[in-house]
Design a protein around this motif. Structure first.
Motif, mmCIF file in Angstrom:
data_model
loop_
_atom_site.group_PDB
_atom_site.id
_atom_site.type_symbol
_atom_site.label_atom_id
_atom_site.label_comp_id
_atom_site.label_asym_id
_atom_site.label_seq_id
_atom_site.Cartn_x
_atom_site.Cartn_y
_atom_site.Cartn_z
ATOM 1 N N MET A 131 0.833 -1.200 0.000
ATOM 2 C CA MET A 131 0.000 0.000 0.000
ATOM 3 C C MET A 131 0.867 1.248 0.000
ATOM 4 O O MET A 131 1.893 1.294 0.689
ATOM 5 N N ALA A 132 0.461 2.247 -0.763
ATOM 6 C CA ALA A 132 1.161 3.525 -0.766
ATOM 7 C C ALA A 132 0.614 4.404 0.351
ATOM 8 O O ALA A 132 -0.588 4.416 0.602
ATOM 9 N N PRO A 133 1.493 5.130 1.044
ATOM 10 C CA PRO A 133 1.016 6.075 2.061
ATOM 11 C C PRO A 133 0.137 7.148 1.430
ATOM 12 O O PRO A 133 0.124 7.338 0.213
ATOM 13 N N ASP A 134 -0.569 7.859 2.264
ATOM 14 C CA ASP A 134 -1.434 8.943 1.811
ATOM 15 C C ASP A 134 -0.610 10.004 1.088
ATOM 16 O O ASP A 134 0.332 10.567 1.649
ATOM 17 N N GLY A 135 -0.953 10.287 -0.152
ATOM 18 C CA GLY A 135 -0.220 11.272 -0.933
ATOM 19 C C GLY A 135 -0.300 12.666 -0.363
ATOM 20 O O GLY A 135 0.588 13.491 -0.588
ATOM 21 N N GLY A 136 -1.331 12.953 0.426
ATOM 22 C CA GLY A 136 -1.464 14.264 1.014
ATOM 23 C C GLY A 136 -0.466 14.528 2.118
ATOM 24 O O GLY A 136 -0.303 15.681 2.544
ATOM 25 N N ALA A 137 0.212 13.470 2.568
ATOM 26 C CA ALA A 137 1.174 13.628 3.663
ATOM 27 C C ALA A 137 2.566 14.000 3.174
ATOM 28 O O ALA A 137 3.420 14.364 3.978
#
Length: 255
Positions: free
Chosen positions: A147-153
């Motif tokens: 899973m990729a981390p939240d791009g907003g972070a």
């Protein structure tokens, strides 16, 4: 905690520790360092206080790889620092091993692995000390397997985070990925010991992203934009700028 028999393909004379949970595999490496006699990989299935470069938080969704390799005797600081390239090459080979592909992967100076142009993996080196003396090296590696981390972070201008499963539909567990990673690193480490950095430098350049293209290197409050020409024998980025050719030891790269 797992100490049992190493899986097939695991490199000889290298320890393997698998933890259900820890604060950070880098912190775990520091705690265990004094008792190690040789290289040791520490894998955590969950991290509660993972960190990246410059103390930034590193997100660790379940199913992603969080591991640290401890090298008790990495050599002098300038040689130890070159292990970021060894680790990047090992990651590239491990990804090839589990996907059968090389075309979507690339290496980003100084310590990232890209997949389809997004950030898949990061590498962080930390010095380990005994009695106040730097005597070891911890190589922290995080890979977005599931899973990729939240791009907003991520910070403004940074590459989008991606996952191996999301981009390639290849599902591999952290424990299964660790074996080809450890094997590949051991091979490059042997090459480094026998022949020095030169062949690793050529191998890294052959897999580098944006080579020959314009990039921006940010160093604190200063930045330089120019053509990414090469890396030198010390692993420094060589940037051809309007002010001339510059060797950059450490920076954040944007393009």
């Amino acid at each position: 905690m797992t100490f049992g028999p190493a899986p097939a393909g695991w490199p000889a004379s290298t320890e393997r520790v698998v933890l259900a949970e820890t604060d950070s595999t880098l912190d775990e490496a520091a705690r265990r360092f004094a008792g190690l006699t040789g290289p040791c990989w520490i894998l955590a299935l969950n991290q509660t206080k993972a960190r990246g470069r410059r103390g930034r938080a590193w997100q660790h969704p379940v199913g992603n790889l969080a591991a640290t390799l401890v090298l008790p005797d990495p050599g002098p600081p300038d040689r130890a620092a070159l292990r970021s390239f060894t680790a990047a090459l090992a990651l590239y080979d491990a990804l090839h091993a589990v996907t059968g592909r090389t075309d979507p992967f690339a290496l980003k100076w100084p310590n990232d692995v890209l997949l389809n142009g997004g950030k898949l993996a990061g590498i962080l080196l930390e010095t380990l000390q005994q009695k106040g003396r730097p005597t070891g090296l911890a190589i922290g590696i995080g890979v977005n397997l599931a899973m990729a981390p939240d791009g907003g972070a991520v910070e403004e201008g940074a590459l989008r985070p991606v996952s191996l499963a999301g981009e390639t539909a290849v599902a591999v567990s952290p424990e299964d990925f660790l074996t080809p990673l450890a094997a590949a690193f051991a091979g490059y480490e042997a090459q480094f010991a026998a022949y020095g950095f030169a062949p690793l430098r050529q191998a890294w350049l052959a897999r580098a992203t944006r080579l020959g293209c314009e990039i921006t290197a940010r160093m604190g409050n200063r930045q330089e934009t120019g053509i990414f020409e090469t890396i030198d024998d010390s692993g420094h980025l060589i940037l051809q700028t309007a002010a001339g050719r510059q060797a950059i030891a450490a920076a954040e790269i944007y393009f």
